[in-house]
Design a protein around this motif. Structure first.
Motif, PDB file in Angstrom:
ATOM      1  N   VAL A   1       0.844  -1.197   0.000  1.00  0.00           N
ATOM      2  CA  VAL A   1       0.000   0.000   0.000  1.00  0.00           C
ATOM      3  C   VAL A   1       0.884   1.254   0.000  1.00  0.00           C
ATOM      4  N   ARG A   2       1.903   1.258   0.832  1.00  0.00           N
ATOM      5  CA  ARG A   2       2.789   2.417   0.912  1.00  0.00           C
ATOM      6  C   ARG A   2       3.507   2.657  -0.420  1.00  0.00           C
ATOM      7  N   GLY A   3       3.958   1.563  -1.011  1.00  0.00           N
ATOM      8  CA  GLY A   3       4.648   1.671  -2.307  1.00  0.00           C
ATOM      9  C   GLY A   3       3.721   2.232  -3.374  1.00  0.00           C
ATOM     10  N   LEU A   4       2.476   1.764  -3.410  1.00  0.00           N
ATOM     11  CA  LEU A   4       1.529   2.213  -4.437  1.00  0.00           C
ATOM     12  C   LEU A   4       1.144   3.677  -4.239  1.00  0.00           C
ATOM     13  N   ILE A   5       0.911   4.046  -2.980  1.00  0.00           N
ATOM     14  CA  ILE A   5       0.521   5.431  -2.686  1.00  0.00           C
ATOM     15  C   ILE A   5       1.638   6.388  -3.116  1.00  0.00           C
ATOM     16  N   ASP A   6       2.863   5.965  -2.871  1.00  0.00           N
ATOM     17  CA  ASP A   6       4.002   6.771  -3.297  1.00  0.00           C
ATOM     18  C   ASP A   6       4.072   6.837  -4.830  1.00  0.00           C
ATOM     19  N   LYS A   7       3.851   5.705  -5.482  1.00  0.00           N
ATOM     20  CA  LYS A   7       3.924   5.636  -6.952  1.00  0.00           C
ATOM     21  C   LYS A   7       2.871   6.527  -7.623  1.00  0.00           C
ATOM     22  N   VAL A   8       1.692   6.634  -7.016  1.00  0.00           N
ATOM     23  CA  VAL A   8       0.653   7.460  -7.646  1.00  0.00           C
ATOM     24  C   VAL A   8       0.760   8.931  -7.233  1.00  0.00           C
TER      25      VAL A   8
ATOM     26  N   GLY B   1     -10.484  15.934  -6.204  1.00  0.00           N
ATOM     27  CA  GLY B   1     -10.904  14.958  -7.218  1.00  0.00           C
ATOM     28  C   GLY B   1      -9.723  14.233  -7.848  1.00  0.00           C
ATOM     29  N   GLY B   2      -8.680  14.975  -8.195  1.00  0.00           N
ATOM     30  CA  GLY B   2      -7.495  14.368  -8.818  1.00  0.00           C
ATOM     31  C   GLY B   2      -6.813  13.397  -7.864  1.00  0.00           C
ATOM     32  N   GLN B   3      -6.719  13.811  -6.569  1.00  0.00           N
ATOM     33  CA  GLN B   3      -6.081  12.922  -5.577  1.00  0.00           C
ATOM     34  C   GLN B   3      -6.914  11.659  -5.373  1.00  0.00           C
ATOM     35  N   ARG B   4      -8.228  11.824  -5.365  1.00  0.00           N
ATOM     36  CA  ARG B   4      -9.094  10.635  -5.200  1.00  0.00           C
ATOM     37  C   ARG B   4      -8.911   9.683  -6.372  1.00  0.00           C
ATOM     38  N   GLN B   5      -8.770  10.246  -7.583  1.00  0.00           N
ATOM     39  CA  GLN B   5      -8.577   9.347  -8.721  1.00  0.00           C
ATOM     40  C   GLN B   5      -7.232   8.624  -8.594  1.00  0.00           C
TER      41      GLN B   5
ATOM     42  N   ILE C   1      -5.977   7.678  -5.801  1.00  0.00           N
ATOM     43  CA  ILE C   1      -6.243   6.599  -4.829  1.00  0.00           C
ATOM     44  C   ILE C   1      -6.941   5.432  -5.549  1.00  0.00           C
ATOM     45  N   GLY C   2      -7.913   5.778  -6.419  1.00  0.00           N
ATOM     46  CA  GLY C   2      -8.613   4.740  -7.187  1.00  0.00           C
ATOM     47  C   GLY C   2      -7.648   3.944  -8.062  1.00  0.00           C
ATOM     48  N   ILE C   3      -6.657   4.635  -8.609  1.00  0.00           N
ATOM     49  CA  ILE C   3      -5.669   3.959  -9.457  1.00  0.00           C
ATOM     50  C   ILE C   3      -4.805   3.028  -8.599  1.00  0.00           C
ATOM     51  N   ALA C   4      -4.387   3.527  -7.423  1.00  0.00           N
ATOM     52  CA  ALA C   4      -3.565   2.691  -6.527  1.00  0.00           C
ATOM     53  C   ALA C   4      -4.333   1.427  -6.144  1.00  0.00           C
TER      54      ALA C   4
ATOM     55  N   GLN D   1      -2.468  15.461 -15.795  1.00  0.00           N
ATOM     56  CA  GLN D   1      -1.620  14.810 -14.786  1.00  0.00           C
ATOM     57  C   GLN D   1      -1.975  13.330 -14.646  1.00  0.00           C
ATOM     58  N   ILE D   2      -3.278  13.035 -14.637  1.00  0.00           N
ATOM     59  CA  ILE D   2      -3.703  11.635 -14.462  1.00  0.00           C
ATOM     60  C   ILE D   2      -3.333  10.811 -15.708  1.00  0.00           C
ATOM     61  N   LEU D   3      -3.479  11.419 -16.892  1.00  0.00           N
ATOM     62  CA  LEU D   3      -3.095  10.710 -18.119  1.00  0.00           C
ATOM     63  C   LEU D   3      -1.600  10.395 -18.103  1.00  0.00           C
ATOM     64  N   ASN D   4      -0.792  11.384 -17.679  1.00  0.00           N
ATOM     65  CA  ASN D   4       0.660  11.144 -17.597  1.00  0.00           C
ATOM     66  C   ASN D   4       0.964  10.044 -16.587  1.00  0.00           C
ATOM     67  N   LEU D   5       0.236  10.072 -15.458  1.00  0.00           N
ATOM     68  CA  LEU D   5       0.457   9.052 -14.429  1.00  0.00           C
ATOM     69  C   LEU D   5       0.127   7.660 -14.985  1.00  0.00           C
ATOM     70  N   LEU D   6      -1.005   7.556 -15.683  1.00  0.00           N
ATOM     71  CA  LEU D   6      -1.399   6.251 -16.248  1.00  0.00           C
ATOM     72  C   LEU D   6      -0.340   5.754 -17.230  1.00  0.00           C
ATOM     73  N   GLN D   7       0.197   6.687 -18.006  1.00  0.00           N
ATOM     74  CA  GLN D   7       1.239   6.325 -18.977  1.00  0.00           C
ATOM     75  C   GLN D   7       2.488   5.800 -18.258  1.00  0.00           C
ATOM     76  N   GLU D   8       2.899   6.498 -17.196  1.00  0.00           N
ATOM     77  CA  GLU D   8       4.095   6.072 -16.445  1.00  0.00           C
ATOM     78  C   GLU D   8       3.863   4.700 -15.804  1.00  0.00           C
ATOM     79  N   LEU D   9       2.668   4.520 -15.224  1.00  0.00           N
ATOM     80  CA  LEU D   9       2.378   3.250 -14.546  1.00  0.00           C
ATOM     81  C   LEU D   9       2.317   2.100 -15.549  1.00  0.00           C
TER      82      LEU D   9
END
Ligand code: SF4
Length: 340
Positions: free
Chosen positions: A139-146, A162-166, A168-171, A197-205
């Protein structure tokens, strides 16, 4: 040679319309109608169309959140072909770890009574086989990654934007190490700057966790930067499917041309010539005859009202369901911008 991760053949989801005390079936709502497509490993397939075109039902049917009426769904995980449609409930539960969903609305998809830690940990607790130490570490690793702070793990969803909640949903969606993720309108409820930002995050993940996405959106501009290929749906059917650049610059279906014309151009001196489609998306319970797009199509001819269309390959990897796909000269995003 890219490997096929998901193969869907003839997928249908019909809902019966019942009437009277005897609940006699009087019709069918064809939410997804004979969809055949495949997704390669590490690919992002964008699925677009207006509300009611069946894209969300398609995503949920693929994951069997909604049971399909007909058709087959096959996944290839680690060189094992899994016929997803034939799995029983127990087998399906076992497979859930490989396929996950990111939901549309980050305000309603997170349980307001659970802390962020518990929200992200829940899938691992339900799946079993993880110690509390392993769960805590992951959980800690994922929260950091997102991109969120580990010190906020004991807070509740209402404390986040809203962005932070999304995030969390991704994590949470990544908690079990999935291979395939359906992102259903994952950025639609967010401000434009947060969307990027969320699109970039999805791309990185995707790179980091070796993921494959089906990215559902109602807006072509959102899918442009993240998708390798784009599938345009209309009334439960695939209208056009092609590589992103090909579809944006050389659309061959009039519906795609209209969706492209709605993309805003970031230059106030350019006047965008938007194609306004008459009326609403048709009724899936009473599909128009012939080509189901004909009541709204400015290129429609007499034959379009009578003859059904089928998806045909009109160029390498470019599939179109239009009788005149080879004859029409449609404006892609390039022409729409140059014209003004
Ligand atoms: Fe338009 Fe006819 Fe093509 Fe349908 S088949 S999209 S009505 S031109």
């Amino acid at each position: 040679m890219p490997k096929t991760l998901l193969e869907i053949t003839g997928l249908k989801k019909y809902y019966p319309i019942e009437a009277g005390i005897a609940k006699k079936q009087v019709g069918l709502v064809k939410a997804v109608d004979d969809v055949t497509l495949s997704i390669q490993k590490n690919e992002v397939l964008g699925v677009v169309g207006e509300s009611g075109c069946g894209k969300t039902t398609l995503g949920r049917t693929i994951l069997r959140i909604i049971e399909p009426t007909e058709g087959s769904i096959k996944f290839n995980f680690d060189d094992r072909e899994i016929d997803f449609t034939s799995l029983d409930k127990k087998e399906l539960r076992g497979m859930r770890r490989y396929i996950q969903m990111i939901f549309q609305n980050p305000y309603t998809s997170l349980n307001p009574r659970m802390t962020i830690f518990d929200i992200v940990a829940e899938p691992m607790r339900l799946a079993g086989g993880y110690s509390e130490e392993e769960i805590s570490e992951r959980v800690r690793g994922l929260i950091d990654k997102v991109g969120l702070e580990v010190k906020h793990l004991n807070r509740y969803p209402h404390a986040f934007s809203g962005g932070q909640r999304q995030r969390i949903g991704i994590a949470r969606a990544l908690a079990l190490g999935p291979k395939f993720v359906v992102a259903d309108e994952a950025v639609s409820a967010l401000d434009v700057s947060i969307q990027a930002q969320i699109l970039n995050l999805l791309q990185e993940l995707k790179e980091e966790y070796d993921l494959t996405y089906m990215f559902i959106a109602h807006n072509l501009s959102v899918v442009e930067h993240i998708s390798d290929r784009v599938c345009v749906m209309y009334l439960g059917r695939v209208a056009e499917l092609a590589e992103t650049e090909e579809l944006f610059y050389h659309p061959r279906h009039p519906y795609t041309e209209a969706l492209l014309s709605a993309i805003p151009v970031a230059d106030p001196t350019i006047k965008n010539e938007r194609i306004m489609l008459p009326g609403e998306v048709g009724n899936a319970a009473n599909l128009p005859s012939g080509c189901c797009f004909h009541p709204r199509c400015k290129y429609a001819q007499e034959c379009c009202k009578k003859e059904c269309t089928s998806l045909k390959e009109t160029g390498p990897g470019h599939f179109v369901a239009c009788h005149f796909a080879d004859k029409l000269t449609l404006n892609g995003i390039g022409e729409l911008k140059r014209k003004n």
